[in-house]
Motif scaffolding. Structure first.
Motif, PDB file in Angstrom:
ATOM      1  N   THR A 208       0.942  -1.337  -0.003  1.00  0.00           N
ATOM      2  CA  THR A 208      -0.039   0.074  -0.010  1.00  0.00           C
ATOM      3  C   THR A 208       0.944   1.277  -0.051  1.00  0.00           C
ATOM      4  O   THR A 208       1.982   1.196   0.510  1.00  0.00           O
ATOM      5  CB  THR A 208      -0.931   0.022   1.302  1.00  0.00           C
ATOM      6  OG1 THR A 208      -1.670  -1.170   1.404  1.00  0.00           O
ATOM      7  CG2 THR A 208      -1.686   1.322   1.198  1.00  0.00           C
ATOM      8  N   GLN A 209       0.212   2.230  -0.436  1.00  0.00           N
ATOM      9  CA  GLN A 209       1.290   3.453  -0.727  1.00  0.00           C
ATOM     10  C   GLN A 209       0.324   4.631   0.577  1.00  0.00           C
ATOM     11  O   GLN A 209      -0.422   5.401  -0.064  1.00  0.00           O
ATOM     12  CB  GLN A 209       1.152   4.245  -2.179  1.00  0.00           C
ATOM     13  CG  GLN A 209       1.925   3.179  -2.901  1.00  0.00           C
ATOM     14  CD  GLN A 209       1.897   3.642  -4.474  1.00  0.00           C
ATOM     15  OE1 GLN A 209       0.865   3.840  -4.961  1.00  0.00           O
ATOM     16  NE2 GLN A 209       3.117   3.533  -4.991  1.00  0.00           N
ATOM     17  N   PRO A 210       1.015   4.898   1.486  1.00  0.00           N
ATOM     18  CA  PRO A 210       0.569   5.743   2.396  1.00  0.00           C
ATOM     19  C   PRO A 210       0.161   7.286   1.768  1.00  0.00           C
ATOM     20  O   PRO A 210       1.412   7.470   1.201  1.00  0.00           O
ATOM     21  CB  PRO A 210       1.113   5.760   3.616  1.00  0.00           C
ATOM     22  CG  PRO A 210       1.711   4.279   3.534  1.00  0.00           C
ATOM     23  CD  PRO A 210       1.975   4.230   2.010  1.00  0.00           C
ATOM     24  N   PHE A 211      -0.634   8.103   2.041  1.00  0.00           N
ATOM     25  CA  PHE A 211      -0.505   9.550   1.567  1.00  0.00           C
ATOM     26  C   PHE A 211       0.516  10.283   2.258  1.00  0.00           C
ATOM     27  O   PHE A 211       0.857  11.404   1.707  1.00  0.00           O
ATOM     28  CB  PHE A 211      -2.054   9.991   1.472  1.00  0.00           C
ATOM     29  CG  PHE A 211      -2.855   9.393   0.411  1.00  0.00           C
ATOM     30  CD1 PHE A 211      -2.755  10.014  -0.935  1.00  0.00           C
ATOM     31  CD2 PHE A 211      -3.726   8.382   0.706  1.00  0.00           C
ATOM     32  CE1 PHE A 211      -3.336   9.449  -1.950  1.00  0.00           C
ATOM     33  CE2 PHE A 211      -4.422   8.028  -0.217  1.00  0.00           C
ATOM     34  CZ  PHE A 211      -4.425   8.170  -1.634  1.00  0.00           C
ATOM     35  N   ARG A 212       0.409   9.829   3.478  1.00  0.00           N
ATOM     36  CA  ARG A 212       1.209  10.926   4.712  1.00  0.00           C
ATOM     37  C   ARG A 212       2.130  10.433   5.104  1.00  0.00           C
ATOM     38  O   ARG A 212       2.296   9.130   5.300  1.00  0.00           O
ATOM     39  CB  ARG A 212       0.455  11.669   5.513  1.00  0.00           C
ATOM     40  CG  ARG A 212      -0.951  12.408   5.051  1.00  0.00           C
ATOM     41  CD  ARG A 212      -1.565  13.300   6.086  1.00  0.00           C
ATOM     42  NE  ARG A 212      -2.436  12.482   6.955  1.00  0.00           N
ATOM     43  CZ  ARG A 212      -3.818  12.031   6.779  1.00  0.00           C
ATOM     44  NH1 ARG A 212      -4.117  12.221   5.623  1.00  0.00           N
ATOM     45  NH2 ARG A 212      -4.350  11.277   7.784  1.00  0.00           N
ATOM     46  N   PRO A 213       3.297  10.971   5.423  1.00  0.00           N
ATOM     47  CA  PRO A 213       4.501  10.527   6.121  1.00  0.00           C
ATOM     48  C   PRO A 213       4.247  10.011   7.513  1.00  0.00           C
ATOM     49  O   PRO A 213       3.142  10.478   8.245  1.00  0.00           O
ATOM     50  CB  PRO A 213       5.646  11.456   6.156  1.00  0.00           C
ATOM     51  CG  PRO A 213       4.935  12.873   6.012  1.00  0.00           C
ATOM     52  CD  PRO A 213       3.663  12.470   5.163  1.00  0.00           C
TER      53      PRO A 213
END
Length: 403
Positions: A208-213
């Protein structure tokens, strides 16, 4: 400790989140503030009101969320604040109607890995809750690591297994109430360190690619509800990793006590057996919850979850009361001559009956934003979400801590 992650792999080290962290802001006034303290409109609409346990959980029969008036919606917020979680069965509400109901309560929050800005899809879990690295099945409060952690969450189940897939909620107002005065005094002075690091790492390692750090933020270990003024523990083992104000070993042992205090609170807990069309609405400021994983096919369980940003957690030593001292929310007093939803007066000069919120202006798409235009907090649009993730379908909770 269950706060472990799947490792700082090359994929994790190379990944750059496309959006920045959401900064602290002043959210719209809590809709429970405008509710009739008796909740007469909502409770009279129910054919039966089931108080499921002494401390937490109320089920309303004969009420359709899709048909609630604004006054009833506000009373539902107050009921959730007082009882922790409110349940409904056989609901006909659609995802669009759920989205509209969510917007009534404020500015919609967004899971760091959520693609569709309207909701996150929750699937089942086949984890073993005894696994060392399985933080995802432990108690948590949704996104407690945010600068403005969620206030209310709405979860609607579409598909459920024949057995399994239940969710448990525990009252953190009652957990605080059951502490000795000495521990209450100590915890009143401490700050919990909340982090999204474990979920961030695990999400990337799952593809998955998280939007926020990832982020670490500090919140009071004991918080005061802005409407009821009831004091509550604001602890959860999924996201809280340290206690500021204590030395290392002191913090570790105190965190272990808090975890045992939470896990042993069978008398302060409600367990909900889902069915298709069931809905739960809870106040993250006063409860912790967890899904019960394992023993069923995770693909047989699917739900849609929405939640809204709340205020930055605060502790009020002067006005805060314990749950055992709470006598009900007092009526709102007259301040400036404009009408609120229950015939009382609002403090910000806007009419409380039309669902508008004082701290936000309404954008073209009907959503609210603290900076004067519509859209998600942090200005993340649907198009940006799809571009960042490379997919158009909504994200599943396999990358998230889900209820």
């Amino acid at each position: 400790m269950t706060l472990t992650h799947t490792g700082l792999t090359p994929e994790v080290l190379a990944y750059k989140a496309p959006h920045s962290l959401i900064k602290e802001f002043e959210p719209p006034k809590d809709r429970a503030y405008y509710a009739d303290p008796t909740k007469k409109s909502l409770l009279d609409a129910a054919t039966k009101v089931n108080k499921l346990t002494p401390y937490i959980g109320t089920e309303l029969e004969g009420v359709q969320l899709s048909q609630l008036t604004n006054a009833q919606r506000d009373e539902l917020a107050l009921l959730a604040a007082e009882r922790g979680v409110v349940f409904f069965r056989d609901q006909d509400i659609t995802i669009d109607q759920q989205y509209e109901l969510t917007k009534h309560y404020g500015l919609q929050d967004r899971d760091p890995s959520q693609v569709d800005p309207r909701h996150v899809t929750i699937l089942g879990r086949d984890d073993d809750i005894r696994a060392f690295a399985n933080y995802g099945s432990d108690f948590h409060s949704d996104h407690s690591f945010e600068a403005n952690p969620p206030a209310y969450t709405i979860l609607r189940l579409i598909r459920v297994p024949e057995t399994g897939g239940d969710t448990i909620w525990t009252s953190q107002t009652a957990l605080y109430d059951k502490l000795s005065p000495h521990f209450q005094d100590l915890f009143d002075k401490l700050q919990g360190v909340h982090t999204s690091e474990h979920g961030y790492v695990n999400a990337i390692n799952r593809g998955t690619q998280p939007f926020r750090p990832p982020v670490r933020r500090t919140h009071p270990l004991v918080r005061t509800h802005p409407v009821t003024k009831v004091k509550s523990l604001f602890y959860n083992p999924a996201f809280v990793i340290h206690l500021e104000g204590l030395e290392g070993a002191e913090a570790l042992h105190t965190l272990q006590f808090l975890k045992e205090h939470l896990h042993s609170a069978d008398d302060l807990t409600v367990r909900w057996k889902w069915a298709p069309g069931s809905v739960a609405i809870w106040d993250n400021r006063v409860v912790a919850h967890r899904a019960v994983p394992g023993g069923y096919n995770p693909q047989e369980r699917e739900g849609k979850r929405t939640c809204i940003f709340g205020e930055k957690p605060f502790f009020d030593q002067v006005e805060g009361v314990k749950l055992s001292e709470y006598k009900g929310r007092p009526s709102v007093t007259v301040t400036n001559g404009t009408n609120g939803t229950n015939g009382t007066k609002e403090t910000n000069g806007t009419n409380g009956t039309n669902g508008e919120h004082a701290a936000a202006t309404r954008g073209e798409n009907g959503s609210t934003s603290p900076n004067g235009h519509g859209g998600e907090a942090g200005d993340i649009t649907v198009q940006e979400s799809e571009k960042a993730s490379g997919v158009t379908q909504d994200n599943t909770s396999n990358a998230n801590v889900g209820p």
